[in-house]
Design a protein around this motif. Structure first.
Motif, PDB file in Angstrom:
ATOM      1  N   MET A 199       0.833  -1.206   0.000  1.00 42.48           N
ATOM      2  CA  MET A 199       0.000   0.000   0.000  1.00 42.48           C
ATOM      3  C   MET A 199       0.869   1.258   0.000  1.00 42.48           C
ATOM      4  SD  MET A 199      -3.172  -0.504  -0.329  1.00 42.48           S
ATOM      5  CE  MET A 199      -3.747   1.118   0.148  1.00 42.48           C
ATOM      6  N   LYS A 200       1.971   1.204   0.773  1.00 38.34           N
ATOM      7  CA  LYS A 200       2.859   2.369   0.830  1.00 38.34           C
ATOM      8  C   LYS A 200       3.496   2.626  -0.533  1.00 38.34           C
ATOM      9  CE  LYS A 200       3.992   1.964   5.748  1.00 38.34           C
ATOM     10  NZ  LYS A 200       5.014   1.578   6.751  1.00 38.34           N
ATOM     11  N   ILE A 201       3.901   1.546  -1.201  1.00 41.84           N
ATOM     12  CA  ILE A 201       4.505   1.689  -2.533  1.00 41.84           C
ATOM     13  C   ILE A 201       3.489   2.235  -3.527  1.00 41.84           C
ATOM     14  CG2 ILE A 201       5.476   0.407  -4.486  1.00 41.84           C
ATOM     15  CD1 ILE A 201       6.749  -1.506  -2.422  1.00 41.84           C
ATOM     16  N   LEU A 207       1.045   9.260  -5.661  1.00 40.37           N
ATOM     17  CA  LEU A 207       1.381  10.652  -5.322  1.00 40.37           C
ATOM     18  C   LEU A 207       2.266  11.275  -6.395  1.00 40.37           C
ATOM     19  CD1 LEU A 207       2.072  10.787  -1.466  1.00 40.37           C
ATOM     20  CD2 LEU A 207       0.564  12.300  -2.749  1.00 40.37           C
ATOM     21  N   ASN A 208       3.251  10.501  -6.864  1.00 37.37           N
ATOM     22  CA  ASN A 208       4.187  11.022  -7.858  1.00 37.37           C
ATOM     23  C   ASN A 208       3.540  11.262  -9.220  1.00 37.37           C
ATOM     24  OD1 ASN A 208       6.409  11.104  -6.139  1.00 37.37           O
ATOM     25  ND2 ASN A 208       6.946   8.972  -6.529  1.00 37.37           N
ATOM     26  N   LYS A 209       2.381  10.667  -9.446  1.00 44.66           N
ATOM     27  CA  LYS A 209       1.680  10.853 -10.720  1.00 44.66           C
ATOM     28  C   LYS A 209       0.695  12.025 -10.682  1.00 44.66           C
ATOM     29  CE  LYS A 209       2.030   5.966 -12.028  1.00 44.66           C
ATOM     30  NZ  LYS A 209       1.278   4.698 -12.227  1.00 44.66           N
ATOM     31  N   LEU A 210       0.486  12.582  -9.495  1.00 43.33           N
ATOM     32  CA  LEU A 210      -0.435  13.711  -9.365  1.00 43.33           C
ATOM     33  C   LEU A 210       0.175  14.985  -9.940  1.00 43.33           C
ATOM     34  CD1 LEU A 210      -1.799  13.345  -5.707  1.00 43.33           C
ATOM     35  CD2 LEU A 210      -2.991  12.776  -7.820  1.00 43.33           C
ATOM     36  N   LYS A 211      -0.683  15.962 -10.208  1.00 40.23           N
ATOM     37  CA  LYS A 211      -0.194  17.284 -10.580  1.00 40.23           C
ATOM     38  C   LYS A 211       0.563  17.844  -9.379  1.00 40.23           C
ATOM     39  CE  LYS A 211      -4.066  18.224 -13.708  1.00 40.23           C
ATOM     40  NZ  LYS A 211      -5.270  19.072 -13.946  1.00 40.23           N
ATOM     41  N   GLU A 212       1.567  18.666  -9.648  1.00 38.88           N
ATOM     42  CA  GLU A 212       2.459  19.141  -8.579  1.00 38.88           C
ATOM     43  C   GLU A 212       1.694  19.847  -7.452  1.00 38.88           C
ATOM     44  OE1 GLU A 212       5.710  18.762  -7.817  1.00 38.88           O
ATOM     45  OE2 GLU A 212       5.601  17.255  -9.399  1.00 38.88           O
ATOM     46  N   LYS A 213       0.699  20.655  -7.810  1.00 36.67           N
ATOM     47  CA  LYS A 213      -0.025  21.404  -6.776  1.00 36.67           C
ATOM     48  C   LYS A 213      -0.860  20.467  -5.914  1.00 36.67           C
ATOM     49  CE  LYS A 213      -1.105  25.621  -7.611  1.00 36.67           C
ATOM     50  NZ  LYS A 213      -1.698  26.878  -8.124  1.00 36.67           N
ATOM     51  N   LEU A 218      -1.554  17.665  -0.672  1.00 36.50           N
ATOM     52  CA  LEU A 218      -1.796  16.435   0.087  1.00 36.50           C
ATOM     53  C   LEU A 218      -0.663  16.149   1.066  1.00 36.50           C
ATOM     54  CD1 LEU A 218      -3.376  13.947  -2.493  1.00 36.50           C
ATOM     55  CD2 LEU A 218      -4.507  15.398  -0.816  1.00 36.50           C
ATOM     56  N   ILE A 219       0.557  16.366   0.641  1.00 35.74           N
ATOM     57  CA  ILE A 219       1.713  16.123   1.534  1.00 35.74           C
ATOM     58  C   ILE A 219       1.680  17.088   2.712  1.00 35.74           C
ATOM     59  CG2 ILE A 219       4.228  16.322   1.723  1.00 35.74           C
ATOM     60  CD1 ILE A 219       4.392  15.200  -1.137  1.00 35.74           C
ATOM     61  N   GLU A 220       1.412  18.367   2.420  1.00 32.34           N
ATOM     62  CA  GLU A 220       1.391  19.364   3.488  1.00 32.34           C
ATOM     63  C   GLU A 220       0.213  19.171   4.432  1.00 32.34           C
ATOM     64  OE1 GLU A 220       3.880  21.891   4.008  1.00 32.34           O
ATOM     65  OE2 GLU A 220       4.768  20.355   2.734  1.00 32.34           O
ATOM     66  N   ARG A 221      -0.927  18.712   3.894  1.00 35.47           N
ATOM     67  CA  ARG A 221      -2.126  18.512   4.722  1.00 35.47           C
ATOM     68  C   ARG A 221      -2.016  17.262   5.591  1.00 35.47           C
ATOM     69  NH1 ARG A 221      -5.754  20.061   6.717  1.00 35.47           N
ATOM     70  NH2 ARG A 221      -7.663  19.243   5.797  1.00 35.47           N
ATOM     71  N   ILE A 253      -5.925   9.679  -6.401  1.00 30.60           N
ATOM     72  CA  ILE A 253      -5.162   8.610  -5.731  1.00 30.60           C
ATOM     73  C   ILE A 253      -5.999   7.367  -5.577  1.00 30.60           C
ATOM     74  CG2 ILE A 253      -4.264   7.921  -3.462  1.00 30.60           C
ATOM     75  CD1 ILE A 253      -2.868  10.540  -3.265  1.00 30.60           C
ATOM     76  N   LYS A 254      -7.253   7.552  -5.175  1.00 28.88           N
ATOM     77  CA  LYS A 254      -8.141   6.381  -4.991  1.00 28.88           C
ATOM     78  C   LYS A 254      -8.311   5.621  -6.307  1.00 28.88           C
ATOM     79  CE  LYS A 254     -12.654   4.976  -3.242  1.00 28.88           C
ATOM     80  NZ  LYS A 254     -13.969   5.394  -2.755  1.00 28.88           N
ATOM     81  N   LYS A 255      -8.446   6.342  -7.416  1.00 29.70           N
ATOM     82  CA  LYS A 255      -8.604   5.692  -8.722  1.00 29.70           C
ATOM     83  C   LYS A 255      -7.345   4.907  -9.105  1.00 29.70           C
ATOM     84  CE  LYS A 255     -11.768   9.212 -10.537  1.00 29.70           C
ATOM     85  NZ  LYS A 255     -11.881  10.367 -11.466  1.00 29.70           N
ATOM     86  N   MET A 256      -6.183   5.455  -8.771  1.00 31.31           N
ATOM     87  CA  MET A 256      -4.910   4.828  -9.175  1.00 31.31           C
ATOM     88  C   MET A 256      -4.549   3.602  -8.348  1.00 31.31           C
ATOM     89  SD  MET A 256      -2.340   7.913 -10.273  1.00 31.31           S
ATOM     90  CE  MET A 256      -2.876   9.239  -9.202  1.00 31.31           C
TER      91      MET A 256
END
Length: 258
Positions: A199-201, A207-213, A218-221, A253-256
């Motif tokens: 799950m972590k992988i 996360l790395n496939k998301l748009k930068e913003k 998500l990381i900051e939240r 993320i849920k879709k991926m």
């Protein structure tokens, strides 16, 4: 709250009037000129704002009437301290104050014991936070609070975390209209380390496939622990935009990973 008629404190919430921004501007100008009837109109015209905040507590307290009254106290404080010069929507200014009153009430009613020294620090933080919010028209950062009180950022965060409401493992934390994700679903499963690692992988790849913003928000939240208001101030966009980007990121993320 249901969309149907709801009775809270003898108020028919189905028929509450909602004021437009233009109407509120006019009423705040009247209130500034000493028209106290304008204050009553502002209170009655923003009761749905209080109700919208109380939705998340609907199944967590025994007496919603009491909580509604507490929320109204926060609303009145917001009306008393709001100034059109802040150049923000009243709702943006009022929500933290209403939430503050509700959380204080729930914290003081909690059966969980918090060390007196931590509680005293938390009270000082909340008082300063409210004063700075009123003065600046926005929520102060943890760094600003720590500098004003002469304590570390860790002490600020620790004191505020200690006063947060306890959350059930079965608390719903996300719903996209289909399956609901509960807090227990996000807890590490110590009995199945391989699943946890997978799950972590998967999460890292998603996360790395998301748009930068979206990725940054998500990381900051969820890792750094910043609020939407702090991110809005940092990035230079509205809290509503932060909320939309956060929701979009979670959905992607849920879709991926499914």
């Amino acid at each position: 709250m249901s969309r149907n008629k709801v009775e809270i404190c003898n108020v028919n919430t189905a028929n509450i009037k909602v004021l437009t921004n233009e109407e509120m501007t006019i009423l705040f100008k009247k209130l500034k000129d000493g028209d106290l009837s304008a204050k009553e109109e502002l209170i009655n015209g923003n009761l749905k704002l209080v109700l919208s905040i109380l939705k998340k507590y609907n199944n967590r307290v025994d007496n919603m009437d009491d909580l509604f009254q507490v929320g109204c106290i926060g609303l009145i404080k917001a009306i008393d301290n709001f100034d059109l010069k802040f150049d923000v929507k009243f709702s943006t200014y009022a929500v933290p104050m209403i939430l503050g009153e509700v959380r204080r009430y729930l914290r003081d009613s909690s059966s969980i014991r918090v060390a007196r020294s931590i509680k005293d620090t938390a009270y000082k933080i909340m008082k300063l936070k409210e004063e700075l919010t009123n003065k600046l028209g926005k929520e102060p950062s943890i760094k600003m609070i720590s500098e004003k009180l002469g304590i570390t950022e860790f002490e600020v965060a620790n004191a505020m975390d200690a006063m947060k409401d306890t959350v059930s493992m079965f608390e719903p934390i996300y719903n996209d209209g289909g399956d609901t994700i509960y807090l227990e679903d996000q807890l590490d499963d110590k009995s199945n380390n391989m699943y946890s690692l997978d799950m972590k992988i998967s999460l890292k790849d998603a996360l790395n496939k998301l748009k930068e913003k979206e990725k940054y928000i998500l990381i900051e939240r969820y890792i750094t622990g910043k609020t939407q208001l702090e991110l809005a101030e940092e990035i230079g966009i509205s809290q509503a935009q932060i909320s939309r980007l956060e929701k979009s990121g979670l959905e992607n993320i849920k879709k991926m990973i499914n």
